[in-house]
Design a protein around this motif. Structure first.
Motif, PDB file in Angstrom:
ATOM      1  N   LEU A 474      15.454   1.800 -27.502  1.00 52.30           N
ATOM      2  CA  LEU A 474      16.619   2.316 -26.815  1.00 52.30           C
ATOM      3  C   LEU A 474      17.183   3.574 -27.475  1.00 52.30           C
ATOM      4  N   GLU A 475      17.134   3.636 -28.796  1.00 51.41           N
ATOM      5  CA  GLU A 475      17.704   4.772 -29.499  1.00 51.41           C
ATOM      6  C   GLU A 475      16.999   6.079 -29.149  1.00 51.41           C
ATOM      7  N   SER A 476      15.746   5.995 -28.680  1.00 49.17           N
ATOM      8  CA  SER A 476      15.003   7.212 -28.343  1.00 49.17           C
ATOM      9  C   SER A 476      15.613   7.961 -27.169  1.00 49.17           C
ATOM     10  N   ASN A 477      16.422   7.274 -26.364  1.00 45.85           N
ATOM     11  CA  ASN A 477      17.007   7.919 -25.194  1.00 45.85           C
ATOM     12  C   ASN A 477      18.038   8.978 -25.562  1.00 45.85           C
ATOM     13  N   LEU A 478      18.554   8.915 -26.763  1.00 42.58           N
ATOM     14  CA  LEU A 478      19.551   9.894 -27.185  1.00 42.58           C
ATOM     15  C   LEU A 478      18.941  11.276 -27.380  1.00 42.58           C
ATOM     16  N   LYS A 479      17.596  11.329 -27.458  1.00 45.45           N
ATOM     17  CA  LYS A 479      16.926  12.602 -27.733  1.00 45.45           C
ATOM     18  C   LYS A 479      16.080  13.101 -26.566  1.00 45.45           C
ATOM     19  N   ILE A 480      16.014  12.336 -25.481  1.00 46.11           N
ATOM     20  CA  ILE A 480      15.175  12.721 -24.358  1.00 46.11           C
ATOM     21  C   ILE A 480      16.012  12.801 -23.094  1.00 46.11           C
ATOM     22  N   ASP A 481      15.376  13.193 -22.016  1.00 41.51           N
ATOM     23  CA  ASP A 481      16.091  13.341 -20.757  1.00 41.51           C
ATOM     24  C   ASP A 481      15.229  12.802 -19.630  1.00 41.51           C
ATOM     25  N   HIS A 482      15.852  12.525 -18.520  1.00 37.63           N
ATOM     26  CA  HIS A 482      15.151  12.047 -17.334  1.00 37.63           C
ATOM     27  C   HIS A 482      16.033  12.324 -16.135  1.00 37.63           C
ATOM     28  N   VAL A 483      15.441  12.323 -14.962  1.00 39.71           N
ATOM     29  CA  VAL A 483      16.173  12.612 -13.743  1.00 39.71           C
ATOM     30  C   VAL A 483      17.270  11.570 -13.519  1.00 39.71           C
ATOM     31  N   ALA A 484      18.380  12.004 -12.932  1.00 42.91           N
ATOM     32  CA  ALA A 484      19.435  11.088 -12.507  1.00 42.91           C
ATOM     33  C   ALA A 484      19.280  10.825 -11.017  1.00 42.91           C
ATOM     34  N   ALA A 485      19.424   9.596 -10.611  1.00 42.69           N
ATOM     35  CA  ALA A 485      19.341   9.230  -9.198  1.00 42.69           C
ATOM     36  C   ALA A 485      20.752   9.093  -8.650  1.00 42.69           C
ATOM     37  N   ALA A 486      21.001   9.773  -7.545  1.00 42.37           N
ATOM     38  CA  ALA A 486      22.352   9.747  -6.979  1.00 42.37           C
ATOM     39  C   ALA A 486      22.776   8.341  -6.596  1.00 42.37           C
ATOM     40  N   ASP A 487      21.876   7.602  -5.958  1.00 45.30           N
ATOM     41  CA  ASP A 487      22.213   6.236  -5.572  1.00 45.30           C
ATOM     42  C   ASP A 487      22.252   5.320  -6.781  1.00 45.30           C
ATOM     43  N   GLY A 488      21.289   5.472  -7.695  1.00 48.44           N
ATOM     44  CA  GLY A 488      21.240   4.617  -8.870  1.00 48.44           C
ATOM     45  C   GLY A 488      22.455   4.773  -9.760  1.00 48.44           C
ATOM     46  N   GLN A 489      22.897   6.021  -9.985  1.00 49.25           N
ATOM     47  CA  GLN A 489      24.028   6.252 -10.870  1.00 49.25           C
ATOM     48  C   GLN A 489      25.320   5.744 -10.263  1.00 49.25           C
ATOM     49  N   MET A 490      25.542   6.026  -8.983  1.00 49.92           N
ATOM     50  CA  MET A 490      26.758   5.539  -8.346  1.00 49.92           C
ATOM     51  C   MET A 490      26.743   4.011  -8.239  1.00 49.92           C
TER      52      MET A 490
END
Length: 861
Positions: A474-490
């Protein structure tokens, strides 16, 4: 002294187990002999892996080693796959032995070398059927030659609210053998399996025949162990690399105290002699003779229990298969772009030392856990709900125990979207897929909260961008990026609100509010989904169709509106009135605009914008270039999916009620296909031939040349969301018809009733089926306000809030109604109770109901 009391307690457990009669298990669905082929009920805990009980008694889909394994039977020669057998000796009659399996299916005869199916050479019972009420599966075997009948009962404890009790790496198998004669008989039941530590199906080759040859075992060891309460074979390996994901231990054991015999090995397997040697040994007298020397890298282990069964009586033979495989890797899948193959571990292996410790620790309380599991299922199946709703909701809970789900050593619940036959499918707690399901939150609230923490703590950047998929560790996510989904995020914001509301945990909200607020605000960044904060998403929106929509569309808009209302409510609780007002104003503007501009009188449609300028495109102009993979004027099956979740969260309407209802009526009118043999589909087929269901999109105004990819598919998770939406809007007949259409497909013959696939088996979105239970009972609970509400007809209903569960019995009489609210597990804090159409019942001092306590009320109009 402590050791003495433990020893004494285990003696009492063993004695009690012998004296205890077999419990009657609930049955929700019966499958006759013509509907058994594809039944596979997973046996195992949450995040532990499973082995499945087949419809005819076979043990199939061995998925206990950190990866999926559909149709994986641990060995190439199916005659030596794990199985159980029975020995029967009646007075003055020859002894007989058979595998505890039902008859072959007509499709299982053809093969290039006479090995068409596992256990092809074993004598079998002539008749079989299957009864189920998950997590309980029962195989009924009878025979025209053997004078016995057998009920195979398989389960793993499932107790809502008790994560530990529901996360045991164990399959419990009870063989109830009935003597159908007027004289006593000797009966033995034996389990046989090779020690396949190191063999998970990932290492394989093909021989010259084309057979898959599984590899990985090396110097595996079978050890007989015995204690006052357990006897069995402990399987380990001294040759498999301890860092291998398939390295670990297995135990085959029994708590029966009658004559127990065992074999740690068979003979060398030249010309399949291993199984012959075992069969001759067991069939001679129902007893096993141990071998002095282990042969083969995967030696065959066998454990038998022999009893005398009086005339016209039944005896139960109980066996346990437990396992312990600690080396789960990170998202070991091509979809995991940063995959390094690092060991991340399993939560359950931090609880137990090895497979023997699993059963040694849990055996003393299995009777209690069985009783609690029965209590849950009985309370649920006796609810005043349509049978098909109970079937859809209950049977899809098996996904929580499949390889779709695992838990990190930290306890966080992680999930693929689903699983392929041998690998996970689409990694990362995918927000736009897990958006739809409500089973986890309402049955295991702590696990649902752990998923929200993954999204907020590790998946959301400081600027509010929430990664659609998280990597591991999980800690690796602080250094990487990925697409945000409009439906998923909301949707994640709505689900965070749901978890806060159900738990009433204000400290939890306070801790994570900065990230929740940032995630909401991310919709308003420059060139974002709604950069001008007018409530209309003109920007580019990645979504669950695996494409980017351009311009406002109902699917994204209603998720957005739900997030705005949820954020406003949470902001008020956090004493942030400015942000609350901001969300409310944007919602009001956007909701009004969508009803005026996207609703066409029949349904909500998509107004496509230019991907670069965000200006609306004129579709009436034939020269206009329309971006590929859009919805446009299509009628989408889950166009008001955000409203579905808003009803579940108690957030009210997100658009005009009449428009919402009309849109769902149009979905039923246009998207429900009574027969799919007249429908073209260029993609995946989940509904076929004369089956019925809801298609993803219909095109009353004409189809786009290149619409979104899945337009012609029909997937059960989307169907459930639409059907539940119909139920909430009072369109009960239509909603139930959709749910019935889904479950008709999973009839045991064509498909597995415990596996609704989409992009993989055991697809998470299909757990939206639990939402129908909420819709038809009108259940709402707020741990914040300590309030409970129902909107239901007279009768008994099951309720659960993720931490406690029980029943409510409603009976109207004249102008008033009597309510009997009972808690069966957990504790329920309550200040007010509301039955729709009646005054709130206010408990001035509040109550805290504990297990088996109830509250009786008379509510007035």
């Amino acid at each position: 002294m402590r050791q003495f009391f433990h020893f004494f307690g285990m003696l009492l457990f063993a004695a009690a187990l012998q004296a205890q009669p077999a419990r009657e298990w609930p049955v929700l669905k019966h499958y006759d002999q013509d509907h058994l082929l594809n039944i596979a009920l997973p046996l195992g805990g949450i995040g532990t892996g499973t082995v499945s009980l087949g419809g005819r008694g076979e043990l199939r889909d061995w998925e206990i080693m950190n990866k999926p394994g559909k149709r994986f039977s641990t060995i190439t020669d199916g005659n030596q796959a794990p199985f159980f057998a029975v020995y029967v000796k009646s007075k003055d009659l020859p002894a007989q032995s058979k595998a505890l399996l039902g008859p072959f299916h007509p499709s299982e005869y053809q093969h290039y070398e006479g090995r068409p199916v596992n256990h092809h050479g074993m004598p079998r019972f002539s008749k079989a059927s299957f009864d189920a009420a998950y997590p309980f599966g029962q195989v009924n075997l009878s025979d025209d030659a053997l004078p016995i009948s057998v009920k195979i009962k398989g389960f793993n404890p499932f107790v809502p609210g008790d994560v530990a009790a529901s996360s045991i790496p164990l399959a419990v198998l009870q063989y109830e053998v009935t003597n159908n004669t007027d004289a006593a008989m000797e009966v033995a039941v034996c389990g046989t399996m090779r020690n396949f530590v190191g063999i998970d199906g990932s290492k394989q080759s093909k021989n010259w025949k084309g057979d898959l040859v599984y590899q990985g075992a090396k110097n595996n060891q079978n050890e007989y162990r015995e204690s006052p309460e357990l006897k069995g074979i402990f399987m380990s390996s001294t040759g498999v690399d301890p860092q291998n994901p398939a390295w670990g231990t297995i135990a085959l054991s029994t708590a029966d105290r009658e004559t127990v015999t065992w074999r740690r090995s068979s003979t060398p397997n030249d010309w399949e002699n291993s199984i012959l040697d075992f069969w001759d040994d067991f069939s001679a007298d129902g007893l096993l003779s141990d071998k002095d020397k282990l042969v083969d890298d995967n030696p065959m282990a066998s454990l038998a229990v022999k009893k005398s069964i009086p005339a016209r009586s039944t005896q139960t033979f109980t066996f346990y298969i437990s396992w312990h495989f600690p080396n789960r890797l990170d998202w070991n899948n091509a979809w995991s772009f940063g995959y390094q193959g690092k060991i991340i571990g399993n939560h359950y292996t931090t609880v137990y030392k090895d497979a023997w410790a699993v059963i040694a620790q849990e055996a003393p309380r299995l009777a209690e856990l069985e009783a609690r599991s029965i209590q849950f299922v009985n309370a649920f199946v006796k609810s005043n709900l349509p049978e098909v709703v109970k079937e859809a909701a209950l049977f899809n809970l098996s996904t929580l125990r499949s390889q779709t789900v695992f838990r990190l050593p930290s306890g966080h619940l992680m999930g693929w979207e689903g699983v392929m036959n041998e690998a996970g499918s689409c990694y990362g707690n995918c927000t736009h897929v897990w958006n739809y399901e409500n089973a986890t939150a309402f049955l295991f609230g702590d696990l649902a909260k752990s998923m929200r923490e993954v999204e907020m703590v590790y998946g959301t950047k400081d600027n509010g961008k929430m990664m659609n998929r998280v990597s591991l560790p999980l800690e690796s996510n602080l250094k990487i990026d990925h697409v945000a989904a409009a439906d998923g995020q909301m949707g994640s914001i709505m689900r965070f609100y749901r978890e806060w509301k159900l738990s009433g945990d204000n400290e939890w909200l306070k801790k994570h509010w900065p990230k929740v607020k940032a995630a909401m605000s991310y919709a308003w960044i420059p060139n974002g989904w709604d950069a001008n904060q007018d409530g209309v998403e003109e920007g580019e929106q990645h979504n669950t169709m695996d494409v980017n929509y351009y311009g406002p569309n109902p699917q994204m808009q209603f998720w957005y509106f739900g997030a705005l209302k949820a954020s406003a409510a949470m902001a008020k609780a956090m004493n942030d009135p400015v942000f609350a007002q901001q969300c409310e104003l944007i919602f009001a503007k956007g909701s009004k605009w969508v009803d005026e501009h996207l609703f066409n009188g029949d349904y909500y449609e998509h107004k496509i914008t230019d991907p670069k300028t965000h200006q609306y495109l004129d579709r009436s102009n034939s020269a206009t270039v329309i971006p590929e993979f859009q919805l446009g004027e299509g009628c989408l099956v889950d166009q008001v999916v955000g409203q579905y979740m808003a009803h579940i969260c108690g957030l009210g309407y997100l658009g005009k009620k009449q428009n919402i209802q009309t849109a769902l009526q149009t979905v039923m009118k246009n998207n429900f296909i009574p027969r799919f043999d007249n429908v073209f589909n260029n993609m995946r087929s989940y509904v076929m031939d004369k089956e019925s269901g809801l298609i993803m999109a219909s095109w009353p105004k004409g189809r786009l040349k290149v619409p979104f990819p899945y337009f012609a598919e029909s997937m059960s998770g989307f169907e459930y969301a639409a059907a539940v939406g119909m139920l909430y809007e009072g369109q009960t007949e239509a909603g139930l018809q959709c749910i019935q259409s889904i479950r008709d497909r999973f009839d045991g013959e064509k498909r597995n009733p415990f596996d609704e696939p989409e992009c993989g088996h055991h697809y998470a979105r299909a757990m939206a089926s639990w939402s129908a239970v909420l819709a038809l009972s009108g259940f709402q609970y707020s741990g914040v306000e300590k309030s409970m509400a129902f909107e239901a007809k007279d009768g008994q209903y099951f309720w659960s809030n993720g931490y406690a569960w029980g029943t409510v019995n409603i009976q109207r009489s004249g102008q008033s109604a009597s309510v009997d609210l009972k808690v069966l597990q957990g504790e329920l804090a309550l200040n007010t109770f509301q039955l729709k159409g009646f005054q709130s019942y206010v408990l001035k001092k509040g109550v805290l109901l504990k297990p088996n306590e109830n509250l009786k009320m008379i509510v007035q109009p």
